[in-house]
Scaffold this motif. Structure first.
Motif, PDB file in Angstrom:
ATOM      1  N   LEU A 328      -8.489  19.282 -41.467  1.00 51.15           N
ATOM      2  CA  LEU A 328      -9.334  18.188 -40.994  1.00 51.15           C
ATOM      3  C   LEU A 328     -10.255  17.665 -42.092  1.00 51.15           C
ATOM      4  O   LEU A 328     -10.483  16.452 -42.203  1.00 51.15           O
ATOM      5  CB  LEU A 328     -10.152  18.645 -39.781  1.00 51.15           C
ATOM      6  N   ASP A 329     -10.793  18.551 -42.911  1.00 53.75           N
ATOM      7  CA  ASP A 329     -11.649  18.108 -44.022  1.00 53.75           C
ATOM      8  C   ASP A 329     -10.855  17.264 -45.012  1.00 53.75           C
ATOM      9  O   ASP A 329     -11.341  16.239 -45.509  1.00 53.75           O
ATOM     10  CB  ASP A 329     -12.260  19.321 -44.735  1.00 53.75           C
ATOM     11  N   ALA A 330      -9.640  17.708 -45.316  1.00 54.47           N
ATOM     12  CA  ALA A 330      -8.799  16.956 -46.248  1.00 54.47           C
ATOM     13  C   ALA A 330      -8.419  15.590 -45.661  1.00 54.47           C
ATOM     14  O   ALA A 330      -8.356  14.585 -46.383  1.00 54.47           O
ATOM     15  CB  ALA A 330      -7.542  17.756 -46.582  1.00 54.47           C
ATOM     16  N   THR A 331      -8.179  15.537 -44.358  1.00 56.37           N
ATOM     17  CA  THR A 331      -7.842  14.276 -43.701  1.00 56.37           C
ATOM     18  C   THR A 331      -9.017  13.310 -43.756  1.00 56.37           C
ATOM     19  O   THR A 331      -8.843  12.121 -44.056  1.00 56.37           O
ATOM     20  CB  THR A 331      -7.434  14.529 -42.232  1.00 56.37           C
ATOM     21  N   ALA A 332     -10.225  13.806 -43.472  1.00 52.95           N
ATOM     22  CA  ALA A 332     -11.417  12.953 -43.524  1.00 52.95           C
ATOM     23  C   ALA A 332     -11.653  12.431 -44.938  1.00 52.95           C
ATOM     24  O   ALA A 332     -12.017  11.266 -45.133  1.00 52.95           O
ATOM     25  CB  ALA A 332     -12.639  13.734 -43.034  1.00 52.95           C
ATOM     26  N   GLU A 333     -11.424  13.286 -45.937  1.00 54.32           N
ATOM     27  CA  GLU A 333     -11.607  12.881 -47.336  1.00 54.32           C
ATOM     28  C   GLU A 333     -10.607  11.791 -47.717  1.00 54.32           C
ATOM     29  O   GLU A 333     -10.940  10.824 -48.406  1.00 54.32           O
ATOM     30  CB  GLU A 333     -11.431  14.104 -48.243  1.00 54.32           C
ATOM     31  N   LEU A 334      -9.363  11.935 -47.261  1.00 53.54           N
ATOM     32  CA  LEU A 334      -8.336  10.935 -47.549  1.00 53.54           C
ATOM     33  C   LEU A 334      -8.634   9.610 -46.854  1.00 53.54           C
ATOM     34  O   LEU A 334      -8.403   8.531 -47.402  1.00 53.54           O
ATOM     35  CB  LEU A 334      -6.966  11.470 -47.127  1.00 53.54           C
ATOM     36  N   LEU A 335      -9.170   9.701 -45.633  1.00 54.01           N
ATOM     37  CA  LEU A 335      -9.534   8.481 -44.907  1.00 54.01           C
ATOM     38  C   LEU A 335     -10.621   7.695 -45.637  1.00 54.01           C
ATOM     39  O   LEU A 335     -10.606   6.465 -45.655  1.00 54.01           O
ATOM     40  CB  LEU A 335     -10.011   8.826 -43.489  1.00 54.01           C
ATOM     41  N   ASP A 336     -11.574   8.409 -46.240  1.00 53.34           N
ATOM     42  CA  ASP A 336     -12.688   7.753 -46.927  1.00 53.34           C
ATOM     43  C   ASP A 336     -12.218   6.864 -48.069  1.00 53.34           C
ATOM     44  O   ASP A 336     -12.835   5.845 -48.366  1.00 53.34           O
ATOM     45  CB  ASP A 336     -13.676   8.799 -47.470  1.00 53.34           C
ATOM     46  N   LYS A 337     -11.136   7.250 -48.726  1.00 55.25           N
ATOM     47  CA  LYS A 337     -10.677   6.468 -49.877  1.00 55.25           C
ATOM     48  C   LYS A 337      -9.426   5.634 -49.579  1.00 55.25           C
ATOM     49  O   LYS A 337      -8.831   5.074 -50.493  1.00 55.25           O
ATOM     50  CB  LYS A 337     -10.400   7.396 -51.062  1.00 55.25           C
ATOM     51  N   THR A 338      -9.050   5.553 -48.296  1.00 53.43           N
ATOM     52  CA  THR A 338      -7.883   4.749 -47.909  1.00 53.43           C
ATOM     53  C   THR A 338      -8.345   3.470 -47.234  1.00 53.43           C
ATOM     54  O   THR A 338      -9.033   3.519 -46.212  1.00 53.43           O
ATOM     55  CB  THR A 338      -6.964   5.533 -46.942  1.00 53.43           C
ATOM     56  N   PRO A 339      -8.000   2.309 -47.772  1.00 53.12           N
ATOM     57  CA  PRO A 339      -8.445   1.043 -47.171  1.00 53.12           C
ATOM     58  C   PRO A 339      -7.673   0.715 -45.904  1.00 53.12           C
ATOM     59  O   PRO A 339      -6.652   1.351 -45.584  1.00 53.12           O
ATOM     60  CB  PRO A 339      -8.139   0.022 -48.276  1.00 53.12           C
ATOM     61  N   GLU A 340      -8.170  -0.295 -45.190  1.00 51.54           N
ATOM     62  CA  GLU A 340      -7.451  -0.803 -44.024  1.00 51.54           C
ATOM     63  C   GLU A 340      -6.154  -1.484 -44.481  1.00 51.54           C
ATOM     64  O   GLU A 340      -6.085  -2.072 -45.557  1.00 51.54           O
ATOM     65  CB  GLU A 340      -8.309  -1.830 -43.265  1.00 51.54           C
ATOM     66  N   PHE A 341      -5.116  -1.390 -43.666  1.00 50.56           N
ATOM     67  CA  PHE A 341      -3.854  -2.051 -43.962  1.00 50.56           C
ATOM     68  C   PHE A 341      -3.714  -3.272 -43.066  1.00 50.56           C
ATOM     69  O   PHE A 341      -3.856  -3.167 -41.845  1.00 50.56           O
ATOM     70  CB  PHE A 341      -2.675  -1.102 -43.719  1.00 50.56           C
ATOM     71  N   LEU A 342      -3.445  -4.434 -43.676  1.00 47.66           N
ATOM     72  CA  LEU A 342      -3.239  -5.649 -42.887  1.00 47.66           C
ATOM     73  C   LEU A 342      -1.880  -5.566 -42.209  1.00 47.66           C
ATOM     74  O   LEU A 342      -0.853  -5.336 -42.866  1.00 47.66           O
ATOM     75  CB  LEU A 342      -3.302  -6.885 -43.776  1.00 47.66           C
ATOM     76  N   LEU A 343      -1.874  -5.758 -40.888  1.00 45.12           N
ATOM     77  CA  LEU A 343      -0.615  -5.663 -40.155  1.00 45.12           C
ATOM     78  C   LEU A 343       0.279  -6.868 -40.391  1.00 45.12           C
ATOM     79  O   LEU A 343       1.500  -6.756 -40.394  1.00 45.12           O
ATOM     80  CB  LEU A 343      -0.885  -5.534 -38.649  1.00 45.12           C
ATOM     81  N   TYR A 344      -0.322  -8.038 -40.561  1.00 45.67           N
ATOM     82  CA  TYR A 344       0.459  -9.266 -40.623  1.00 45.67           C
ATOM     83  C   TYR A 344       0.055 -10.081 -41.842  1.00 45.67           C
ATOM     84  O   TYR A 344      -1.126 -10.162 -42.177  1.00 45.67           O
ATOM     85  CB  TYR A 344       0.255 -10.107 -39.359  1.00 45.67           C
ATOM     86  N   ASP A 345       1.044 -10.708 -42.476  1.00 42.18           N
ATOM     87  CA  ASP A 345       0.713 -11.618 -43.562  1.00 42.18           C
ATOM     88  C   ASP A 345       0.630 -13.039 -43.014  1.00 42.18           C
ATOM     89  O   ASP A 345       0.914 -13.301 -41.842  1.00 42.18           O
ATOM     90  CB  ASP A 345       1.733 -11.526 -44.708  1.00 42.18           C
ATOM     91  N   GLU A 346       0.253 -13.981 -43.870  1.00 43.81           N
ATOM     92  CA  GLU A 346      -0.013 -15.344 -43.408  1.00 43.81           C
ATOM     93  C   GLU A 346       1.234 -16.016 -42.836  1.00 43.81           C
ATOM     94  O   GLU A 346       1.135 -16.871 -41.957  1.00 43.81           O
ATOM     95  CB  GLU A 346      -0.569 -16.183 -44.568  1.00 43.81           C
ATOM     96  N   SER A 347       2.406 -15.648 -43.337  1.00 41.34           N
ATOM     97  CA  SER A 347       3.638 -16.285 -42.858  1.00 41.34           C
ATOM     98  C   SER A 347       3.927 -15.946 -41.402  1.00 41.34           C
ATOM     99  O   SER A 347       4.617 -16.693 -40.705  1.00 41.34           O
ATOM    100  CB  SER A 347       4.827 -15.869 -43.727  1.00 41.34           C
ATOM    101  N   GLU A 348       3.406 -14.811 -40.926  1.00 39.10           N
ATOM    102  CA  GLU A 348       3.649 -14.398 -39.540  1.00 39.10           C
ATOM    103  C   GLU A 348       2.637 -15.007 -38.577  1.00 39.10           C
ATOM    104  O   GLU A 348       2.880 -15.072 -37.375  1.00 39.10           O
ATOM    105  CB  GLU A 348       3.589 -12.876 -39.427  1.00 39.10           C
ATOM    106  N   MET A 349       1.480 -15.420 -39.107  1.00 40.45           N
ATOM    107  CA  MET A 349       0.419 -15.931 -38.250  1.00 40.45           C
ATOM    108  C   MET A 349       0.590 -17.428 -38.037  1.00 40.45           C
ATOM    109  O   MET A 349       0.965 -18.172 -38.949  1.00 40.45           O
ATOM    110  CB  MET A 349      -0.951 -15.671 -38.889  1.00 40.45           C
TER     111      MET A 349
END
Length: 434
Positions: A328-349
Motif C-alpha cells: 500500500l505504501d508503494a502504491t501511494a508513492e506511485l500514485l503521487d508521481k503518476t499524472p491523470e490520464f485523459l480518456l478522450y482526445d479532441e477527435s473523439e469529442m
C-alpha cells in the motif's frame, strides 16, 4: 443491481408561441399591436450526484422531456420561460450522441452540469413586426422547437487503483482486507460480477480509492466472459495492481497469466499499457508459491527489454495479511508521481455546440417522392416552416417571401417543376406557381 450502460432520449422544451393582439382602449384610437413574445423552452441538464453509483435509474425511465415555454400574452407581456429539467447522473458518466458516436461530455466532478438539449426560443409577438409601412401587422411566430436527441450513457467508475487478474486470484479478498468494502467472495470463478469500490488509508496517512474489477479471461477484449463489462471500468485508473495467483492452484502458469492479462488490456485499449503496474504476487502462504515466484522473476527478467524498467513485485498473502502495508505504501508513492490520464482526445469529442446555422450547409435540399411530389428539406427551411403561424395570412405570405429569398422558386424551376406541381414540406403540401 449494477447497471453501467443506458440509452435514453431527451427532448428540450419548445419555445412558447408569440401572440397577435391589438391595444383596444377607450380614448386610444388605433392603439396598434400589443401581442407579446413566447417564453423560452426548458433545457435538459445533466448534474453529477456523488450519491449515485449506477445508471439503474435509467433502466425504466428512458425518456426525459422538459416543459415548453408559455405563450405570449396581450399588453406586450412575455410568456413565462420553462424551468430546466434536471437529470442526476453518477460520477464518471460519459455522455455520447447515439447517432454520431461523438462524446458530448465526461462528467467526473460532483455537481458538474452539462446541457445535453437546449430549449427553443419563444416566438415573437406581432408587436415585434410593426413598421412604418405596416403599423398593425397580424403576424406572429410559433416557438422554436426544442432540441431532441438520443444519448448513450456509459459509466466508468472513478478509482485511483484498479485490481486486475484472472478469476479467483484473490482480488476480492485483497480488497476486503485493505478497505471496509464487503465484496461477495466464493471459491468459484466469476464470484465478482460487478465492480466493487473501497477506500484505502495507509499507515502514513495517504488515502486512495481501489476498484476490484470482475475477473478477466483470454478473449475479454472481443467480448468473451464478462468482456468489456470489466474493461471499461479500468480506463479511469492511474495505477494497476496486477494480482497473480503465485501458488498456481488453478493449474495455470503465473507468468503465462501475466502475459495473457496484459495482452487483453492492450487489445482493448493500447493506452491502458501507459498505466504503471505493480505485480502483486498473492497467496504466498501456499507451499509452492516461493518457488513459483522465483521462476516468475527469472522469466520476467529474461523476456524484458534491457531499456525498460521492470515493474515492482510485492509478495503478499491476503489471507494472512502478510506484506500488505509495504504494498500500500508503494502504491501511494506511485500514485503521487503518476499524472491523470485523459480518456478522450479532441477527435473523439464533439465540438462546442453551435445552435445557429452553418454557412457551409445548404439552406434547403430538393428531392422527389415516388408520387411525383417535390420534397423540400433542410434544417434552416424546416425551422422557418415550424415557426410560421399558418393561421394568419400575413404570416403565410411572409413565409412565401422567405422561400423566394432563399432561392427555392428558382431551384424548383431549374429542376423542372411546372405550374400546378405539388410541393411538400413535412406533411404540408402546396402548389407550385410559376
Amino acid at each position: 443491481m449494477f447497471l453501467d450502460t443506458a440509452k435514453i432520449k431527451v427532448k428540450a422544451g419548445n419555445g412558447g408561441d408569440g401572440m397577435v393582439a391589438f391595444r383596444r382602449e377607450k380614448y386610444v384610437p388605433n392603439g396598434g399591436p400589443w401581442g407579446g413574445d413566447g417564453g423560452r423552452g426548458g433545457n435538459v441538464v445533466f448534474v453529477v450526484d456523488e450519491g449515485l453509483r449506477t445508471l439503474m435509474d435509467f433502466r425504466y425511465n428512458r425518456h426525459f422531456k422538459a416543459q415548453s415555454g408559455e405563450k405570449g400574452m396581450t399588453k406586450g407581456m412575455h410568456g413565462r420561460g420553462a424551468e430546466d429539467l434536471i437529470v442526476h447522473v453518477p460520477q464518471g458518466t460519459t455522455v455520447r450522441d447515439a447517432e454520431t458516436g461523438k462524446i458530448l461530455t465526461d462528467l467526473i466532478e460532483n455537481e458538474q452540469k452539462f446541457v445535453v438539449a437546449r430549449g427553443g426560443r419563444g416566438g415573437r409577438g406581432n408587436i415585434r413586426f410593426a413598421t412604418p409601412k405596416n403599423p398593425a401587422p397580424e403576424i406572429s411566430e410559433n416557438g422554436e422547437p426544442g432540441q431532441e436527441r438520443e444519448l448513450q450513457l456509459e459509466l466508468k467508475i472513478l478509482a485511483d487503483v484498479g485490481l486486475v487478474g484472472f478469476p479467483s486470484v484473490g482480488k476480492s479478498t485483497l480488497l476486503s482486507v485493505i478497505t471496509s468494502a464487503k465484496p461477495k467472495i466464493g471459491a468459484y470463478h466469476f464470484t465478482t460480477i460487478v465492480p466493487n469500490l473501497g477506500m484505502v488509508r495507509t499507515q502514513s496517512g495517504e488515502s486512495f480509492a481501489v476498484a476490484d474489477l470482475p475477473g478477466l479471461i483470454e478473449g475479454a477484449s472481443q467480448g468473451v466472459g464478462l468482456g468489456t463489462q470489466f474493461l471499461r471500468h479500468i480506463e479511469r485508473t492511474r495505477v494497476i495492481l496486477h494480482v497473480i495467483d503465485m501458488s498456481a492452484s488453478e493449474g495455470r502458469d503465473p507468468y503465462e497469466d501475466y502475459l495473457a492479462i496484459n495482452k487483453e488490456l492492450e487489445s482493448y485499449n493500447l493506452r491502458l499499457m501507459e498505466r504503471p503496474q505493480i505485480i502483486v504476487a498473492n497467496k504466498m502462504d501456499m507451499p509452492e508459491s516461493a518457488e513459483n515466484l522465483k521462476v516468475f522473476k527469472e522469466k520476467l527478467v529474461a523476456n524484458y527489454d534491457e531499456f525498460d524498467e521492470l515493474p515492482q513485485i510485492f509478495p503478499i498473502s491476503s489471507l494472512t495479511k502478510q506484506g500488505l502495508s509495504t504494498l500500500l505504501d508503494a502504491t501511494a508513492e506511485l500514485l503521487d508521481k503518476t499524472p491523470e490520464f485523459l480518456l478522450y482526445d479532441e477527435s473523439e469529442m464533439e465540438e462546442e455546440a453551435y445552435y445557429g446555422f452553418d454557412e457551409d450547409t445548404p439552406a434547403f435540399e430538393i428531392s422527389r417522392d415516388d408520387d411525383a411530389v417535390w420534397v423540400l428539406s433542410g434544417d434552416k427551411l424546416e425551422k422557418l416552416f415550424t415557426m410560421t403561424n399558418f393561421d394568419r395570412e400575413e404570416a403565410v405570405m411572409k413565409f412565401a417571401r422567405q422561400l423566394r429569398g432563399m432561392g427555392v422558386d428558382e431551384a424548383l424551376r431549374a429542376r423542372g417543376a411546372k405550374d400546378g406541381d405539388l410541393v411538400r414540406i413535412g406533411k404540408f403540401e402546396f402548389e407550385f406557381v410559376d
